[in-house]
Design a protein around this motif. Structure first.
Motif, PDB file in Angstrom:
ATOM      1  N   UNK A 211      23.635 -19.201  -0.450  1.00 35.79           N
ATOM      2  CA  UNK A 211      23.067 -18.004  -1.089  1.00 35.79           C
ATOM      3  C   UNK A 211      21.734 -17.528  -0.510  1.00 35.79           C
ATOM      4  N   UNK A 212      21.058 -18.341   0.269  1.00 31.68           N
ATOM      5  CA  UNK A 212      19.777 -17.922   0.839  1.00 31.68           C
ATOM      6  C   UNK A 212      20.040 -17.271   2.197  1.00 31.68           C
ATOM      7  N   UNK A 213      19.875 -15.947   2.265  1.00 33.73           N
ATOM      8  CA  UNK A 213      20.258 -15.213   3.477  1.00 33.73           C
ATOM      9  C   UNK A 213      19.399 -13.968   3.601  1.00 33.73           C
ATOM     10  N   UNK A 214      19.054 -13.586   4.823  1.00 33.72           N
ATOM     11  CA  UNK A 214      18.298 -12.354   5.028  1.00 33.72           C
ATOM     12  C   UNK A 214      18.780 -11.689   6.315  1.00 33.72           C
ATOM     13  N   UNK A 215      18.500 -10.391   6.442  1.00 31.05           N
ATOM     14  CA  UNK A 215      19.012  -9.619   7.575  1.00 31.05           C
ATOM     15  C   UNK A 215      18.296  -9.938   8.888  1.00 31.05           C
ATOM     16  N   UNK A 216      17.074 -10.450   8.796  1.00 27.22           N
ATOM     17  CA  UNK A 216      16.294 -10.680  10.014  1.00 27.22           C
ATOM     18  C   UNK A 216      16.696 -11.968  10.719  1.00 27.22           C
ATOM     19  N   UNK A 217      16.701 -13.082   9.982  1.00 21.90           N
ATOM     20  CA  UNK A 217      17.012 -14.373  10.614  1.00 21.90           C
ATOM     21  C   UNK A 217      18.096 -15.127   9.860  1.00 21.90           C
ATOM     22  N   UNK A 218      18.747 -14.444   8.965  1.00 19.92           N
ATOM     23  CA  UNK A 218      19.936 -14.907   8.246  1.00 19.92           C
ATOM     24  C   UNK A 218      19.663 -16.201   7.466  1.00 19.92           C
ATOM     25  N   UNK A 219      20.172 -17.351   7.860  1.00 20.13           N
ATOM     26  CA  UNK A 219      20.053 -18.559   7.022  1.00 20.13           C
ATOM     27  C   UNK A 219      18.872 -19.445   7.410  1.00 20.13           C
ATOM     28  N   UNK A 220      17.871 -18.887   8.072  1.00 20.69           N
ATOM     29  CA  UNK A 220      16.773 -19.722   8.571  1.00 20.69           C
ATOM     30  C   UNK A 220      15.977 -20.379   7.447  1.00 20.69           C
TER      31      UNK A 220
ATOM     32  N   UNK B 103      19.071 -18.597  12.366  1.00 23.90           N
ATOM     33  CA  UNK B 103      20.144 -19.586  12.198  1.00 23.90           C
ATOM     34  C   UNK B 103      21.270 -18.975  11.383  1.00 23.90           C
ATOM     35  N   UNK B 104      22.494 -19.167  11.847  1.00 25.10           N
ATOM     36  CA  UNK B 104      23.649 -18.687  11.093  1.00 25.10           C
ATOM     37  C   UNK B 104      24.908 -19.385  11.579  1.00 25.10           C
ATOM     38  N   UNK B 105      25.620 -20.007  10.659  1.00 25.92           N
ATOM     39  CA  UNK B 105      26.928 -20.588  10.939  1.00 25.92           C
ATOM     40  C   UNK B 105      27.633 -20.774   9.607  1.00 25.92           C
TER      41      UNK B 105
ATOM     42  N   UNK C 148      25.287 -24.720  19.220  1.00 22.22           N
ATOM     43  CA  UNK C 148      26.322 -25.178  18.289  1.00 22.22           C
ATOM     44  C   UNK C 148      26.683 -24.136  17.232  1.00 22.22           C
ATOM     45  N   UNK C 149      25.777 -23.208  16.941  1.00 19.96           N
ATOM     46  CA  UNK C 149      26.006 -22.239  15.870  1.00 19.96           C
ATOM     47  C   UNK C 149      27.292 -21.442  16.062  1.00 19.96           C
ATOM     48  N   UNK C 150      27.457 -20.850  17.235  1.00 18.32           N
ATOM     49  CA  UNK C 150      28.601 -19.982  17.492  1.00 18.32           C
ATOM     50  C   UNK C 150      29.939 -20.699  17.405  1.00 18.32           C
TER      51      UNK C 150
ATOM     52  N   UNK D  86      30.769 -23.544  15.965  1.00 16.41           N
ATOM     53  CA  UNK D  86      31.029 -24.027  14.608  1.00 16.41           C
ATOM     54  C   UNK D  86      31.370 -22.886  13.662  1.00 16.41           C
ATOM     55  N   UNK D  87      30.736 -21.734  13.857  1.00 14.86           N
ATOM     56  CA  UNK D  87      31.043 -20.574  13.021  1.00 14.86           C
ATOM     57  C   UNK D  87      32.480 -20.120  13.239  1.00 14.86           C
ATOM     58  N   UNK D  88      32.912 -20.116  14.501  1.00  6.25           N
ATOM     59  CA  UNK D  88      34.290 -19.726  14.796  1.00  6.25           C
ATOM     60  C   UNK D  88      35.301 -20.660  14.156  1.00  6.25           C
ATOM     61  N   UNK D  89      35.056 -21.968  14.280  1.00  4.02           N
ATOM     62  CA  UNK D  89      35.964 -22.959  13.692  1.00  4.02           C
ATOM     63  C   UNK D  89      35.892 -22.911  12.168  1.00  4.02           C
ATOM     64  N   UNK D  90      34.673 -22.889  11.637  1.00  8.71           N
ATOM     65  CA  UNK D  90      34.486 -22.935  10.185  1.00  8.71           C
ATOM     66  C   UNK D  90      35.022 -21.712   9.480  1.00  8.71           C
ATOM     67  N   UNK D  91      34.756 -20.527  10.023  1.00  8.96           N
ATOM     68  CA  UNK D  91      35.244 -19.301   9.380  1.00  8.96           C
ATOM     69  C   UNK D  91      36.770 -19.264   9.362  1.00  8.96           C
ATOM     70  N   UNK D  92      37.387 -19.741  10.433  1.00 12.71           N
ATOM     71  CA  UNK D  92      38.848 -19.741  10.493  1.00 12.71           C
ATOM     72  C   UNK D  92      39.442 -20.745   9.515  1.00 12.71           C
ATOM     73  N   UNK D  93      38.865 -21.938   9.455  1.00 12.39           N
ATOM     74  CA  UNK D  93      39.429 -22.992   8.610  1.00 12.39           C
ATOM     75  C   UNK D  93      39.017 -22.845   7.144  1.00 12.39           C
ATOM     76  N   UNK D  94      37.701 -22.706   6.896  1.00  7.11           N
ATOM     77  CA  UNK D  94      37.205 -22.678   5.511  1.00  7.11           C
ATOM     78  C   UNK D  94      37.574 -21.371   4.819  1.00  7.11           C
ATOM     79  N   UNK D  95      37.156 -20.244   5.414  1.00  2.00           N
ATOM     80  CA  UNK D  95      37.367 -18.951   4.760  1.00  2.00           C
ATOM     81  C   UNK D  95      38.757 -18.383   5.019  1.00  2.00           C
ATOM     82  N   UNK D  96      39.248 -18.552   6.238  1.00  2.00           N
ATOM     83  CA  UNK D  96      40.512 -17.917   6.598  1.00  2.00           C
ATOM     84  C   UNK D  96      41.752 -18.700   6.224  1.00  2.00           C
TER      85      UNK D  96
END
Length: 271
Positions: A24-33, A65-67, A104-106, A108-118
């Motif tokens: 839930x902690x997210x911002x447009x500038x640095x996202x999950x930093x 940071x974002x993943x 690692x961010x990119x 992991x985001x590709x794998x995680x978004x496909x498996x967790x959300x998709x």
């Protein structure tokens, strides 16, 4: 001789529980930093004694940071191990910490978004909705269980696996002198990810046509024939120049982008 500083299982567990802030902690500038830095505070407090050292470490982890949140613990665990090495080695290259994070961010985001959300969320929703539409109370319960048991279990496993991997791996590469190579490789991978994001997410086109009839060619097409995506790349570099050299705030850059877009569209310069 000072004793070696080492993180405890309690420190790692505290990082794990704090990692839920990624949801839930997210911002447009640095996202999950902010959430990433907050998660690492137990590590920073355990490893560094002075306010200056802690402030430097916190500043280091306030970068972009974002993943996928559920896979972020792998990076948190590796980062915790790297901070531990940094606290015990005055010659440790702190730039390598953020380089590894970026590399690692990119993926992991590709794998995680496909498996967790998709995948996992869709399966849980399908089972839950089937029962819920029939008025069965098990619908929402099974949805929460089917989704959260694997997702949060994976989060916990990756937290410990990341720390163990980071500790053993880093100690080996430091002894073999491969840290500089790893840092260089991570930097290249990180820049590759950023380049891909630029090509995918930035769109700039100049529709002015040169010539007439079937032989008419737009300036945008001419630029793409020189190098595909050169206009988005130049625009991104321009934003980077304003951000780094002119020290402009992100909100100011957003306003500039809106103005350029509106003016360019109104006069037909951009399309």
């Amino acid at each position: 001789m000072t004793s070696k500083k080492q993180l405890t299982k309690k420190d790692i567990r505290r990082v794990f529980w704090r990692s839920f802030g990624m949801e839930w902690d997210w911002n447009y500038e640095r996202q999950s930093n902010m959430a990433f830095c907050y998660s690492l505070l137990p590590v920073i407090e355990a490893l560094y004694d002075t306010k200056e050292e802690r402030a430097t470490a916190m500043q280091r982890h306030l970068e972009f940071f974002n993943t996928t949140p559920h896979l972020s613990t792998l990076i948190l665990g590796i980062t915790a191990a790297m901070e531990e090495n940094n606290a015990n080695d005055p010659n440790f290259d702190t730039k390598s910490i953020n380089n590894v994070k970026v590399s690692l961010m990119g993926p992991l985001a590709g794998i995680g978004d496909s498996f967790i959300w998709g995948t996992l969320r869709i399966i849980a929703t399908g089972v839950g909705l089937t029962l819920a539409t029939k008025g069965n109370i098990l619908g929402p319960i099974l949805f929460l269980l089917i989704f959260n048991i694997p997702a949060q279990g994976l989060r916990y496993y990756l937290m410990n696996a990341g720390y163990k991997l980071g500790s053993s791996f880093l100690s080996k590469i430091q002894k073999s002198g491969l840290m500089e190579t790893l840092t260089y490789g991570a930097s290249i991978l990180g820049l590759t990810v950023i380049g891909g994001m630029t090509a995918e997410n930035v769109s700039v086109n100049i529709p002015f046509a040169i010539g007439s009839g079937e032989e008419a060619t737009t300036i945008g097409d001419i630029c793409n024939s020189i190098m595909p995506g050169i206009l988005p790349l130049l625009f991104t570099l321009f934003m980077f120049y304003l951000l780094k050299n002119k020290q402009m705030k992100t909100t100011t850059l957003l306003i500039i982008c809106v103005i350029i877009g509106l003016v360019g569209s109104f006069f037909g310069i951009l399309g």
